[in-house]
Design a protein around this motif. Structure first.
Motif, PDB file in Angstrom:
ATOM      1  N   ILE A 365       0.861  -1.181   0.000  1.00 55.86           N
ATOM      2  CA  ILE A 365       0.000   0.000   0.000  1.00 55.86           C
ATOM      3  C   ILE A 365       0.896   1.228   0.000  1.00 55.86           C
ATOM      4  N   ASP A 366       0.658   2.127  -0.948  1.00 57.17           N
ATOM      5  CA  ASP A 366       1.406   3.377  -0.915  1.00 57.17           C
ATOM      6  C   ASP A 366       0.462   4.548  -0.676  1.00 57.17           C
ATOM      7  N   MET A 367       0.988   5.579  -0.013  1.00 56.10           N
ATOM      8  CA  MET A 367       0.224   6.784   0.301  1.00 56.10           C
ATOM      9  C   MET A 367       1.004   7.979  -0.234  1.00 56.10           C
ATOM     10  N   ALA A 368       0.302   8.839  -0.987  1.00 55.60           N
ATOM     11  CA  ALA A 368       1.021   9.946  -1.597  1.00 55.60           C
ATOM     12  C   ALA A 368       0.085  11.100  -1.929  1.00 55.60           C
ATOM     13  N   THR A 369       0.574  12.307  -1.691  1.00 56.48           N
ATOM     14  CA  THR A 369      -0.089  13.514  -2.192  1.00 56.48           C
ATOM     15  C   THR A 369       0.357  13.640  -3.644  1.00 56.48           C
ATOM     16  N   LEU A 370      -0.255  12.849  -4.532  1.00 58.52           N
ATOM     17  CA  LEU A 370       0.365  12.637  -5.840  1.00 58.52           C
ATOM     18  C   LEU A 370      -0.145  13.579  -6.926  1.00 58.52           C
ATOM     19  N   THR A 371      -1.480  13.772  -7.023  1.00 56.24           N
ATOM     20  CA  THR A 371      -1.974  14.510  -8.195  1.00 56.24           C
ATOM     21  C   THR A 371      -3.092  15.484  -7.843  1.00 56.24           C
ATOM     22  N   GLY A 372      -3.033  16.662  -8.445  1.00 50.17           N
ATOM     23  CA  GLY A 372      -4.162  17.577  -8.366  1.00 50.17           C
ATOM     24  C   GLY A 372      -5.369  17.000  -9.070  1.00 50.17           C
ATOM     25  N   ALA A 373      -5.132  16.090 -10.003  1.00 51.84           N
ATOM     26  CA  ALA A 373      -6.240  15.472 -10.740  1.00 51.84           C
ATOM     27  C   ALA A 373      -7.153  14.666  -9.818  1.00 51.84           C
ATOM     28  N   ALA A 374      -6.588  14.100  -8.745  1.00 54.59           N
ATOM     29  CA  ALA A 374      -7.418  13.361  -7.790  1.00 54.59           C
ATOM     30  C   ALA A 374      -8.398  14.296  -7.094  1.00 54.59           C
ATOM     31  N   ILE A 375      -7.970  15.545  -6.855  1.00 59.72           N
ATOM     32  CA  ILE A 375      -8.856  16.528  -6.231  1.00 59.72           C
ATOM     33  C   ILE A 375      -9.947  16.946  -7.217  1.00 59.72           C
ATOM     34  N   ILE A 376      -9.589  17.122  -8.477  1.00 58.00           N
ATOM     35  CA  ILE A 376     -10.582  17.471  -9.490  1.00 58.00           C
ATOM     36  C   ILE A 376     -11.623  16.358  -9.614  1.00 58.00           C
ATOM     37  N   ALA A 377     -11.174  15.112  -9.541  1.00 57.25           N
ATOM     38  CA  ALA A 377     -12.087  13.977  -9.711  1.00 57.25           C
ATOM     39  C   ALA A 377     -12.987  13.762  -8.499  1.00 57.25           C
ATOM     40  N   LEU A 378     -12.419  13.843  -7.288  1.00 56.29           N
ATOM     41  CA  LEU A 378     -13.149  13.419  -6.092  1.00 56.29           C
ATOM     42  C   LEU A 378     -13.292  14.508  -5.035  1.00 56.29           C
ATOM     43  N   GLY A 379     -12.743  15.684  -5.276  1.00 55.86           N
ATOM     44  CA  GLY A 379     -12.842  16.758  -4.295  1.00 55.86           C
ATOM     45  C   GLY A 379     -11.789  16.643  -3.215  1.00 55.86           C
ATOM     46  N   ALA A 380     -11.961  17.487  -2.186  1.00 54.66           N
ATOM     47  CA  ALA A 380     -10.955  17.580  -1.129  1.00 54.66           C
ATOM     48  C   ALA A 380     -11.277  16.720   0.085  1.00 54.66           C
ATOM     49  N   ASN A 381     -12.277  15.842  -0.021  1.00 56.40           N
ATOM     50  CA  ASN A 381     -12.682  15.051   1.141  1.00 56.40           C
ATOM     51  C   ASN A 381     -12.669  13.548   0.898  1.00 56.40           C
TER      52      ASN A 381
END
Length: 498
Positions: A365-381
């Motif tokens: 399992i990896d954890m990363a603040t990886l992409t702004g695209a994840a915020i665009i797709a799913l928001g900040a929560n």
């Protein structure tokens, strides 16, 4: 951290400066209400009858007892509709209770169990209390008028030893979350990669773990080209931090990998100046992994866990890696660099390949603040999950539902792999704007082989930012998101099959 206790006690016998009683919307009765002084109870019921206090979620009202009972004041706390009440709402309500107690300047208070007693309720209330008490004030002058909550008692109507153990376990987890918050909130001038390495060595010494820190020139010899490339632009050299916890003999370990870019300017592909200060939080994945190992070790879980944290500072300089560079990675694959701000996947890829080759883990399992695209797709929560093993991904998401840390899985179709094919190398480090969170995971998938793996993109959830839903137990700054979920998963892992 304040002491959190669980006691079986009648409220007419519990000496406390403040008693907090949860009240469901439009309901007059609550647990142990008959134990209050009749005049106080009458006043509360009249208040509820007059609709001065309706019990809407998060609302509150102070009742002064005027010496009629062992408590000085009572705080009525709205719990909302009973049918809609969940453990997450209990966690938030407990956090709201803490914030109100701090406003009232009390060092100690008691809180009545919110609903029917079970392990989940006590765990949620303990977490809400402990996490809401957190503050990051390392760089602030002491406030001589501030009052810190030192003791909280959860009053229950059942035998307390069993539930005290639940609270103690939840306390260990909350301490780990707050530990990760402390690291995540550190400014970049006080938290270069060397500082995280020092923290890891201290954890190993304190909790009896094995630690290793791989330096830049050793990484070059080992072939960790991705980490070296990203880190060479900074005067603060990169580190590969490894922590090993052994609680299950020769069993295969879980491998946890966390991105720790202690500050991310974007490198030669420089980021805009607006909100660049928030890039101190680009280390949160790695901070969380260190905190997870701390939690697992302090709880003495019967599992084996290896934590790997590739840590760099991504800076523009005459020695920085460039767009157009082709980098050879640990597993032999070559990467064409099209954007130096896509650095997280470069260091994660090397760490994943090295960890899997070295430890043959049962799951990754990896954890990363990886992409702004994840915020665009799913928001900040909501964190994005992408993996190659549905059973593992589903399991992480089920644990997340229990902890209130929302996650959702995105598909890793073959088309996304096509987007990162390179003309001049095996793959390129960006795949364009479409599906950016998934193409980043597609990149990582080239370095995990057949090992069961799930990638957790916490770019939107690792710290409070625009669009973050306000939760009482998440003060501004780093959140430690994902730690409670993965500790729960590892705790479940140690249990024998039913």
């Amino acid at each position: 951290m304040a002491q959190i206790k669980v006691e079986k006690a009648k409220i007419d016998q519990k000496q406390t400066s403040l008693l907090i009683i949860g009240v469901f919307e439009n309901e007059q009765n609550f647990s142990q209400s008959k134990e209050l002084d009749p005049s106080v109870l009458t006043y509360i019921k009249e208040t509820l009858d007059d609709k001065d206090f309706r019990g809407n979620f998060g609302s509150s009202m102070i009742v002064y007892t005027l010496g009629k009972g062992p408590m000085k004041k009572i705080l009525l706390l709205g719990l909302g509709k009973r049918k809609q009440f969940t453990d997450e709402m209990a966690r938030i309500a407990a956090g709201k209770a803490v914030l109100r107690a701090k406003e009232l300047g009390t060092k100690e208070f008691s809180i009545l169990q919110f609903s029917n007693l079970d392990e989940g309720l006590v765990e949620a209330m303990t977490e809400g209390i402990a996490l809401a008490l957190y503050s990051f004030d390392k760089y602030k002058a002491p406030d001589p008028e501030s009052v810190k909550v030192e003791e909280v008692t959860i009053l229950i109507n059942s035998d307390s030893p069993r539930f005290q153990m639940i609270a103690e376990k939840a306390g260990h987890v909350a301490e780990a979350v707050n530990f990760a918050r402390d690291l995540g909130n550190l400014p970049p001038n006080d938290c270069p990669p060397a500082h995280l390495a020092s923290v890891a060595l201290s954890l190993a010494s304190e909790y009896g773990m094995k630690a290793r820190v791989v330096e830049r020139y050793e990484m070059e010899t080992m072939g960790l080209g991705g980490i070296v490339a990203v880190g060479k632009g900074s005067n603060n050299p990169p580190k590969l931090i490894i922590l090993e916890y052994n609680g299950a003999g020769d069993a295969k370990p879980y491998l946890l990998v966390g991105k720790a870019v202690t500050f991310d300017t974007g490198g030669i592909s420089l980021k805009p100046g607006d909100k660049m200060d928030e890039m101190k939080f680009d280390k949160c994945g790695g901070c969380n992994v260190l905190a997870l190992l701390r939690a697992v070790a302090s709880m003495k879980l019967a599992v084996n866990v290896v934590g790997i944290v590739p840590s760099v500072e991504n800076m523009p300089s005459s020695t920085a890696y460039r767009p157009g560079d082709i980098v050879k990675m640990y597993n032999g694959k070559t990467v064409e660099v099209l954007n130096t701000d896509a650095e997280g996947r470069m260091i994660l890829a090397d760490a994943l390949a090295y960890g899997i080759a070295t430890y043959s883990p049962k799951a990754v399992i990896d954890m990363a603040t990886l992409t702004g695209a994840a915020i665009i797709a799913l928001g900040a929560n909501v964190a994005a999950l992408v993996g190659n093993n549905k059973q593992l991904t589903d399991r992480v998401r089920r644990m997340a539902e229990k902890t209130g840390e929302r996650m959702w899985d995105l598909p890793l179709y073959d088309e996304f792999h096509e987007q990162i094919k390179s003309t001049h190398a095996d793959i390129k480090n960006i795949g364009g704007r479409p599906g950016g969170a998934i193409t980043a995971a597609a990149f990582l998938s080239n370095f995990v082989g057949s090992a069961p793996w799930v990638h957790m993109d916490i770019a939107g959830t690792a710290w409070t930012q625009d669009g973050t839903y306000e939760r009482s137990y998440n003060p501004k700054g780093a959140t430690g998101f994902g730690i409670r979920t993965l500790v729960k998963q590892l705790s479940e892992e140690e249990k024998p099959p039913a």
